[in-house]
Design a protein around this motif. Structure first.
Motif: not given
Length: 245
Positions: A100-108, A231-237
């Motif tokens: 989830g953190g990786m996905l959020a960083l990817y989004g940012v 970002v939203i999805f990764g933050g939720y995870m």
């Protein structure tokens, strides 16, 4: 489960066809909501391998890119063998939170990509380091995104070279991930190559649809919505796995 897999890989393939990346990240993120990250990673192998080969060999200059980026590729291999992170399916570490953190960083990163500095002058020593982190995170999360994708884009490559370079890195990472999953099985979680092969079909159909969508909507608008969603999805995870929500 079959319906979920078909839907997930259709969406992920469409996104990859539209913006050139995102299939592993989207697939792992969505599948991890209904299965373990280890099981999700096993389903990703064949669709990722075929679509990455498609991306890699779409143009020429493959050997030229291998000659340039071999330190990055060696780093990916080393990182997948000796990862500093807890690996998929082993130990009590919540790899879903890391994913989830990786996905959020990817989004940012995707939202701020235009502001990336030019790291080409530091390429000689950065490539093996970035490759190692990419390989280590691949066997920890099942996704090669951070830092390989932003690093390659920060080198200011020509468009075709960038697409092929990403395909090259993705291909090597997927091979390393497949070997890791085969050599480090998790009890009661079989590697389902049949379902992974089935997932290839909606992935390819999704990629084909994505190429059609690419010419119908502004790419930049689509990218902003996609990366904001990550970002939203990764933050939720992360919040869910750590018990914050």
């Amino acid at each position: 489960m079959l319906a979920i897999v078909v839907a997930v890989f259709s969406i992920a393939g469409m996104i990859k066809g539209t913006i050139g990346l995102g299939l592993p990240a989207v697939s792992m993120g969505l599948l991890s909501l209904v299965m373990t990250p280890f099981q999700a990673a096993t389903l990703l192998i064949i669709p990722s391998m075929i679509t990455n080969f498609w991306q890699l060999f779409a143009e020429g200059q493959v050997f030229k890119l291998i000659k340039r980026f071999w330190p990055l590729l060696i780093g990916i291999i080393v990182g997948s063998i000796w990862s500093v992170f807890p690996t998929l399916g082993h130990g009590s570490f919540k790899s879903e939170a890391l994913l989830g953190g990786m996905l959020a960083l990817y989004g940012v990163y995707g939202l701020c990509a235009k502001n990336m500095p030019n790291l080409a002058p530091q390429e000689k020593w950065l490539s093996p380091f970035m490759g190692y982190l990419g390989g280590a995170l691949t066997v920890a999360t099942g996704v090669v995104v951070i830092p390989v994708v932003p690093y390659l884009q920060s080198l200011h490559l020509k468009r075709d070279d960038l697409v092929q370079s990403l395909g090259l890195a993705f291909t090597v990472s997927t091979i390393c991930l497949a070997i890791y999953l085969h050599l480090n099985p998790v009890k009661d979680i079989p590697i389902d190559y049949k379902l992974s092969l089935i997932a290839l079909i909606p992935s390819l159909i999704g990629m084909w649809l994505g190429t059609k969508i690419r010419y119908r909507i502004p790419e930049q608008k689509f990218r902003k919505v996609f990366f904001a969603g990550l970002v939203i999805f990764g933050g939720y995870m992360v919040s869910h796995q750590l018990g914050w929500i």
